[in-house]
Design a protein around this motif. Structure first.
Motif, PDB file in Angstrom:
ATOM      1  N   GLU A  37       0.840  -1.207   0.000  1.00 22.79           N
ATOM      2  CA  GLU A  37       0.000   0.000   0.000  1.00 22.79           C
ATOM      3  C   GLU A  37       0.876   1.260   0.000  1.00 22.79           C
TER       4      GLU A  37
ATOM      5  N   LEU B  38       2.280   1.587  -3.434  1.00 22.46           N
ATOM      6  CA  LEU B  38       1.287   2.105  -4.380  1.00 22.46           C
ATOM      7  C   LEU B  38       1.113   3.611  -4.223  1.00 22.46           C
TER       8      LEU B  38
ATOM      9  N   ARG C 246       1.804   6.291  -7.199  1.00 19.59           N
ATOM     10  CA  ARG C 246       0.796   7.257  -7.650  1.00 19.59           C
ATOM     11  C   ARG C 246       1.309   8.692  -7.515  1.00 19.59           C
TER      12      ARG C 246
ATOM     13  N   GLU D 164      -0.755  -2.039  -8.246  1.00 22.34           N
ATOM     14  CA  GLU D 164      -2.112  -2.448  -7.888  1.00 22.34           C
ATOM     15  C   GLU D 164      -2.285  -3.962  -8.018  1.00 22.34           C
ATOM     16  N   ASN D 165      -1.751  -4.541  -9.064  1.00 24.43           N
ATOM     17  CA  ASN D 165      -1.845  -5.997  -9.243  1.00 24.43           C
ATOM     18  C   ASN D 165      -1.172  -6.737  -8.097  1.00 24.43           C
TER      19      ASN D 165
ATOM     20  N   TYR E  40      -3.460  -6.309  -4.860  1.00 23.60           N
ATOM     21  CA  TYR E  40      -4.717  -7.058  -4.874  1.00 23.60           C
ATOM     22  C   TYR E  40      -4.469  -8.576  -4.842  1.00 23.60           C
TER      23      TYR E  40
END
Length: 385
Positions: free
Chosen positions: A66, A69, A73, A90-91, A94
């Protein structure tokens, strides 16, 4: 009426001894079943703790992904990263979250299995999560192989079966000899009410001797059958002993190799974690591509999960080794032949509750809950460990 049969050929004695051997066999079978359940409980418990450790690794990795990510971003907004880097981050996030859900499902299933072993409804049973795996090394006695024959209940059970077959040979041999019995009958008879008059008494006594003359080879066939059964139990005993030695050698090999493998994997986890941190710092400074960060993250996660899986297998191998060594059981815990519970010919009290026989506890008295759980007392010991 009274009768007496002298045991000239040890037929009666062998029948009594056979039943005592059978009682000892059942006690050994009880110990073997209890050991099997306890080992299964311990193995499932360490599997549960291994899943707890994996869930903790996935949870920590998710928090790290997280943060990665968010960094990606932010770099995308500053036009220092591409949309491809965000999609890869993201992949990774998740996919790891999905793996965590799968581990949690496996843990719940394993917790239900433990609940059944401790004789509790799964819906009302719960073990608090603990991500620490304590892999304490076992101290193995050098004289273990020679003393293994007295520490395995399955070996004791096979030996008692062989002893029973040996008694059956003696019973079959006694059938070839004459059967002698002494008998005495007596009573009173009278048409009126004077039955107690000694003159109205009737007494007979005598002896009978029976000898099989011709039975078409039945006795010989029964003797041969008893010898064949003895040879079968002897071969079964030998196979049980060899299997026990193999189980111990397998347990020693597994524990030694898995311990060394666990040590190497710990070092690999440290190197992978260091690589992950360095690569992430380089990416934040614009000196590395996000693909390098992704590879380092995947390698670190795989190394940590693999190390926990090997450590769990090591703990399960220790359980298997303890089980192979008898789990602390000893042949001295079998009920002694002269102390087996018995009922006197004129006993009318104490018939509802069985007496303890060796390592086999008696059932609870009437009005109390029966003791039918062989694994419950061991769960608290495992949790303390």
């Amino acid at each position: 009426m009274a009768s007496w049969e002298p045991d000239f050929w040890s037929s009666i004695r062998n029948r009594v001894r056979l039943q005592k051997d059978y009682a000892q066999e059942q006690a050994a079978e009880y110990a073997s079943a209890r050991l099997s359940l306890q080992a299964e409980l311990a193995s499932d418990y360490f599997t549960l703790r291994g899943l707890d450790a994996q869930a903790d690794i996935y949870a920590r990795s998710i928090r790290y992904y997280e943060d990665s990510l968010r960094v990606t971003r932010t770099r995308l907004q500053d036009q220092a990263a591409s949309r491809l880097d965000v999609a890869r981050a993201e992949n990774q996030l998740y996919t790891t979250q999905a793996h965590l859900l799968d581990i949690q499902a496996q843990r719940e299933v394993m917790e239900h299995a433990i609940a059944v072993l401790v004789n509790v409804a799964p819906s009302s049973f719960h073990i608090a999560a603990d991500s620490h795996l304590n892999a304490t090394r076992l101290a193995i006695s050098p004289g273990l192989p020679s003393g293994l024959l007295e520490r395995r209940p399955d070996i004791a059970m096979a030996e008692r079966q062989m002893a029973q077959a040996n008694r059956a040979i003696g019973i079959a041999r006694a059938a070839f000899y004459p059967h002698v019995s002494f008998r005495m009958d007596g009573g009173f008879g009278d048409n009126g009410f004077n039955l107690a008059n000694l003159a109205n008494s009737m007494w007979t006594y005598g002896a009978t001797v029976t000898l099989p003359v011709f039975e078409g080879g039945l006795r010989r066939a029964q003797l041969q059958q008893s010898w064949s059964a003895y040879r079968e139990t002897r071969d079964h005993y030998r196979m049980t002993v060899l299997t026990a030695f193999r189980d111990v050698e397998d347990g020693l090999s597994r524990t030694q190799r898995l311990d060394s493998e666990n040590t190497r994997l710990r070092a690999a986890v440290g190197a992978a974690s260091q690589t992950q941190e360095i690569t992430m710092n380089l990416y934040k400074g614009g000196l590395a591509a996000y693909l390098d960060v992704l590879i380092a993250q995947v390698s670190t996660l795989e190394a940590r999960i693999q190390q926990v899986e090997v450590q769990t297998r090591y703990l399960q191998a220790q359980v298997g080794l303890v089980r192979a060594c008898g789990g602390g059981w000893d042949a001295s815990l079998l009920p002694a032949p002269n102390r087996l519970p018995s009922v006197g010919p004129l006993q009318y009290s104490g018939l509802h509750d069985a007496r303890p026989a060796g390592d086999v506890p008696p059932p609870r008295t009437r009005g109390e809950e029966p003791e039918d759980n062989l694994t419950g007392p061991n769960l608290s010991a495992l949790q303390a460990r």
